[in-house]
Design an enzyme around this catalytic site. Structure first.
Site, PDB file in Angstrom:
ATOM      1  CE  LYS A   1      12.816   9.379   5.071  1.00 29.19           C
ATOM      2  NZ  LYS A   1      11.645   8.562   5.461  1.00 29.19           N
TER       3      LYS A   1
ATOM      4  N   GLY B   1       2.374   6.323   4.478  1.00 26.46           N
ATOM      5  CA  GLY B   1       1.405   5.489   5.169  1.00 26.46           C
ATOM      6  C   GLY B   1       0.148   5.161   4.396  1.00 26.46           C
TER       7      GLY B   1
ATOM      8  CB  ALA C   1       6.429   7.708   1.315  1.00 29.07           C
ATOM      9  N   GLY C   2       4.514   5.077   0.826  1.00 28.20           N
ATOM     10  CA  GLY C   2       3.411   4.583   0.016  1.00 28.20           C
ATOM     11  C   GLY C   2       3.467   3.120  -0.348  1.00 28.20           C
TER      12      GLY C   2
ATOM     13  CB  THR D   1       2.865   2.248   7.173  1.00 27.40           C
ATOM     14  OG1 THR D   1       3.236   3.531   7.693  1.00 27.40           O
ATOM     15  CG2 THR D   1       1.404   1.981   7.499  1.00 27.40           C
TER      16      THR D   1
END
Length: 256
Positions: free
Chosen positions: A95, A156, A182-183, A205
């Site tokens: 990644k 996050g 992400a998010g 997260t």
């Protein structure tokens, strides 16, 4: 079934390993999620130890490891980290993450494209974390990336699919898998991503910081399955007008 390069996965939920209170909790959550591909930051692994508290439990769990270059600020740093990961873990899967600003953690598009092209030529299976930029994603695909991983919102942040309009374009034009990364903050965000056509989501997260990470991981597993099933079932199209589900006047005409 999801295919990326030479591997196939039953689960469309990928997970991360950061922010968990303990390695035991991390493994329990990953198992509950059903995830078969797990990201691992090389900067968190102590390669000098024979028994690493993060790496060993993941190997025992039988998941596919996806080392990442988190912490790299330039293409050169990312390429160096990639070779360390390949030597240490025996995998050419990577990644690719390059974010020069520690406050926002937004990916550098220029350095990411530069590193991706080099790493593909060096035999890596590259999955780049990138902005939700349709042009960039197409360029990454053209240089040989096995998938693209555009962000839904900053890492996050738990904001969800703030880049939805751009994600839809990326998904429509892609010929490689699209993994929304992400998010994603709650299971419904993951379901929405799969419904709109994403091939998978990566969640860290939202699971790790939940009061009950194991049950949150289960919730994400169910949400991803639901989103995929909904898409495969062919949902009805949106409309600006109302459409009655039953005749409005038939009973009046029948009684006249």
């Amino acid at each position: 079934m999801l295919r990326i390069a030479d591997k196939t996965f039953d689960s469309h939920l990928f997970t991360g390993t950061g922010k968990f209170a303990s390695s035991q909790l991390m493994v329990e959550a990953i198992r509950a999620s059903g995830s078969q591909l797990v990201t691992l930051a090389m900067k968190r692994v102590d390669l000098r130890q024979h028994n690493d508290a993060i790496l060993d439990p993941l190997i025992a769990a039988g998941v596919t490891l996806l080392p990442n270059t988190s912490g790299a600020k330039t293409a050169e740093e990312a390429i160096f980290a990639a070779h360390l990961a390949r030597e240490a873990l025996g995998t050419n899967w990577l990644k690719l993450e390059i974010h020069p600003d520690a406050r926002w953690l937004l990916p550098d598009p220029i350095e990411t494209l530069k590193a991706a092209e080099t790493l593909v030529q060096q035999g890596f299976v590259v999955l780049p974390y990138c902005g939700a930029d349709p042009v960039l994603c197409k360029r990454l695909e053209e240089v040989g990336c096995a998938a693209v991983m555009p962000l839904g919102a900053p890492i996050g942040s738990n904001q969800g699919l703030e880049t939805r309009a751009m994600l839809e374009i990326i998904i429509q034009q892609a010929t490689v898998p699209v993994v929304v990364d992400a998010g994603i903050g709650v299971p419904s965000h993951a379901a929405q991503a799969l419904e709109m056509g994403a091939d998978a989501v990566l969640v860290n997260t939202a699971i790790a910081v939940a009061d009950d990470p194991v049950n949150m991981a289960k919730a994400f597993r169910l949400a991803v399955d639901a989103g995929l099933l909904a898409r495969q079932s062919g949902p009805g199209s949106r409309s600006h007008f109302a459409h009655a589900t039953s005749p409005l006047t038939g009973f009046l005409e029948a009684s006249a």
